[in-house]
Design an enzyme around this catalytic site. Structure first.
Site, PDB file in Angstrom:
ATOM      1  N   HIS A   1       3.937  15.293  63.050  1.00 39.60           N
ATOM      2  CA  HIS A   1       4.537  16.336  63.896  1.00 39.60           C
ATOM      3  C   HIS A   1       6.167  15.799  63.185  1.00 39.60           C
ATOM      4  O   HIS A   1       6.513  15.007  63.593  1.00 39.60           O
ATOM      5  CB  HIS A   1       4.611  15.905  65.187  1.00 39.60           C
ATOM      6  CG  HIS A   1       3.090  15.794  65.900  1.00 39.60           C
ATOM      7  ND1 HIS A   1       2.532  17.206  66.553  1.00 39.60           N
ATOM      8  CD2 HIS A   1       2.198  15.002  65.787  1.00 39.60           C
ATOM      9  CE1 HIS A   1       1.338  16.822  66.681  1.00 39.60           C
ATOM     10  NE2 HIS A   1       1.071  15.597  66.439  1.00 39.60           N
TER      11      HIS A   1
ATOM     12  N   HIS B   1      -5.595  19.052  68.370  1.00 34.00           N
ATOM     13  CA  HIS B   1      -5.834  17.686  68.613  1.00 34.00           C
ATOM     14  C   HIS B   1      -7.072  17.773  69.705  1.00 34.00           C
ATOM     15  O   HIS B   1      -7.004  18.562  70.531  1.00 34.00           O
ATOM     16  CB  HIS B   1      -4.561  17.320  69.455  1.00 34.00           C
ATOM     17  CG  HIS B   1      -3.609  16.792  68.701  1.00 34.00           C
ATOM     18  ND1 HIS B   1      -3.110  17.894  67.656  1.00 34.00           N
ATOM     19  CD2 HIS B   1      -2.508  15.616  68.367  1.00 34.00           C
ATOM     20  CE1 HIS B   1      -1.932  17.126  67.130  1.00 34.00           C
ATOM     21  NE2 HIS B   1      -1.699  15.848  67.641  1.00 34.00           N
TER      22      HIS B   1
ATOM     23  N   GLU C   1      -8.676  12.373  71.282  1.00 36.40           N
ATOM     24  CA  GLU C   1      -7.480  11.544  71.110  1.00 36.40           C
ATOM     25  C   GLU C   1      -7.551  10.575  72.438  1.00 36.40           C
ATOM     26  O   GLU C   1      -8.004   9.566  72.416  1.00 36.40           O
ATOM     27  CB  GLU C   1      -6.117  12.198  70.748  1.00 36.40           C
ATOM     28  CG  GLU C   1      -4.867  11.085  70.783  1.00 36.40           C
ATOM     29  CD  GLU C   1      -3.573  11.583  70.575  1.00 36.40           C
ATOM     30  OE1 GLU C   1      -3.388  12.807  70.949  1.00 36.40           O
ATOM     31  OE2 GLU C   1      -2.600  10.978  69.977  1.00 36.40           O
TER      32      GLU C   1
ATOM     33  N   ASP D   1       3.442  10.546  64.264  1.00 35.77           N
ATOM     34  CA  ASP D   1       4.883  10.576  64.714  1.00 35.77           C
ATOM     35  C   ASP D   1       5.608   9.137  64.071  1.00 35.77           C
ATOM     36  O   ASP D   1       5.872   8.279  64.975  1.00 35.77           O
ATOM     37  CB  ASP D   1       4.856  10.552  66.240  1.00 35.77           C
ATOM     38  CG  ASP D   1       4.345  11.832  66.611  1.00 35.77           C
ATOM     39  OD1 ASP D   1       4.742  12.786  66.770  1.00 35.77           O
ATOM     40  OD2 ASP D   1       2.985  11.620  67.469  1.00 35.77           O
TER      41      ASP D   1
HETATM   42  N1  ADE Z   1       2.571  15.644  70.050  1.00 36.65           N
HETATM   43  C1  ADE Z   1       3.028  14.523  68.857  1.00 36.65           C
HETATM   44  N2  ADE Z   1       2.214  13.851  68.897  1.00 36.65           N
HETATM   45  C2  ADE Z   1       1.318  14.089  69.542  1.00 36.65           C
HETATM   46  C3  ADE Z   1      -0.082  13.070  69.642  1.00 36.65           C
HETATM   47  N3  ADE Z   1      -0.201  12.203  68.933  1.00 36.65           N
HETATM   48  N4  ADE Z   1      -0.881  13.795  70.707  1.00 36.65           N
HETATM   49  C4  ADE Z   1      -0.660  15.027  71.074  1.00 36.65           C
HETATM   50  N5  ADE Z   1       0.360  15.641  71.147  1.00 36.65           N
HETATM   51  C5  ADE Z   1       1.428  15.038  70.145  1.00 36.65           C
HETATM   52 ZN    ZN Z   2      -0.677  14.536  66.780  1.00 32.41          ZN
END
Ligand code: ADE
Ligand code: ZN
Length: 334
Positions: free
Chosen positions: A16, A194, A197, A276
């Site tokens: 991101h 995503h 997670e 990130d």
């Molecule tokens: N936005 C930025 N990083 C993220 C993540 N790991 N999971 C979901 N949304 C995100």
């Molecule tokens: Zn992500």
């Protein structure tokens, strides 16, 4: 191993751009835009980066992105990331950006995309890095808002390869975005999302069956459902796994229990990514090193992971061939 990891050319498939915003640059941009941020020093910022779950992190991540106003801010943000790519030997990257994080604050879509595009061209010229853009819809917002974003993107369609789905997963299942994904696919965007997670295996099923994803971002929780594992293998879907992110967001207690090796052993095409990196303590090499050390991954495992990233990227076949030749060259020289 560290030298081997660093010497290998790599592709990043889950990053991101707003999550690559280092505190130093955040301070600089906040100052020039005369925006107050709730930290006085870099140390204070780093101390704030202690997360107990995804939402904890997202609150801080959106607040940080709030200082980005002008095209140059987005340019500087992206150039700083490309510089890290250069340092980490990332030669191909597929960058997610969240337009709604900015348009919701009154920043025009074109300001964001123009800044990113200028950086993409400069990074290609300066470092030879190839990159694609993934426009991610924020799942905590409505499907209507995602449709608005899709509409805003159309004049820039040629600059965007794929659409994604990110932000708060729990309570925002893929089905919520069925129609906008269908419309995005019709516009020629490749769908990713995503899933799994924090959310359950069911969300991964939905991402596959309803959003028709070509790749799954994270997907770690597929291991809770053997039928799902078989489906992912059968459909030949890759997972973009993010080890340091999983640790920092407490989806993995300790790195020695990270599911990466299990995923590989089940025949899933896993890849390693940084998600990130400014918030989770490391870029690509750091992610590879952390997971290699904790899981005692072999050289062969590392080569598999690196090759998976190129093979399951959205690069052209010619690009893939040339990338894989570069990997083989380094492997044979090492
Ligand atoms: N936005 C930025 N990083 C993220 C993540 N790991 N999971 C979901 N949304 C995100
Ligand atoms: Zn992500």
């Amino acid at each position: 191993m560290k030298d081997f990891i660093s010497a290998l050319p790599k592709a990043e498939l889950h990053l991101h751009i707003e999550g690559s915003f280092e505190p130093e640059l955040m301070f600089e941009i906040a100052q020039r835009n005369q925006i107050e941020i709730p930290y006085k020093t870099i140390d204070e910022v780093k101390k704030a980066y202690q997360f107990s779950c995804l939402q904890d992190f997202l609150d801080i991540y959106y607040a940080g992105a709030g200082v980005l106003i002008h095209e140059k801010d987005f340019y500087d943000l992206a150039m700083a990331y490309y510089q890290k790519c250069y340092e980490n030997n990332v030669i191909h990257t597929e960058i997610m950006f969240d337009p709604q994080t900015h348009t919701e604050r009154g920043i025009a879509f074109e300001t964001v995309i123009n800044g990113l595009q200028k950086a993409r061209l400069d990074a290609k010229e300066k470092w030879g890095i190839n990159s694609l853009f993934i426009m991610s819809y924020l799942r905590h917002l409505s499907e209507e808002s995602a449709f608005e974003t899709l509409k805003q993107s159309l004049p820039y369609k040629d600059l965007i390869t794929s659409v994604g789905l990110d932000s708060s997963e729990m309570g925002n299942p893929p089905t919520k975005f069925k129609n906008v994904f269908e419309a995005s696919i019709k516009e020629g965007y490749i769908p990713v999302a995503h899933a799994g997670e924090e959310g359950p295996a069911e969300y991964i099923w939905e991402a596959i069956d309803i959003l028709k994803v070509a790749r799954i971002d994270h997907g770690n929780r597929c291991l809770e459902d053997e039928n799902l594992v078989q489906e992912i293998v059968k459909k030949d879907l890759a997972l973009t796994v993010c080890p340091l992110s999983n640790l920092e967001l407490r989806n993995t207690d300790v790195m020695t229990k990270h599911p990466l090796k299990k995923l590989l052993d089940k025949g899933i095409k896993a890849t390693v990514n940084s998600d990130d990196p400014a918030y989770f303590g490391g870029y690509m090499n750091a992610n590879f090193e952390a997971v290699q050390e904790a899981l005692k991954l072999s050289k062969e495992d590392i080569i598999t992971l690196v090759k998976n990233s190129f093979n399951y990227s959205f690069a052209t076949d010619d690009q893939k061939k040339s990338y894989l030749e570069k990997v083989d060259q380094i492997v044979s020289d090492f």
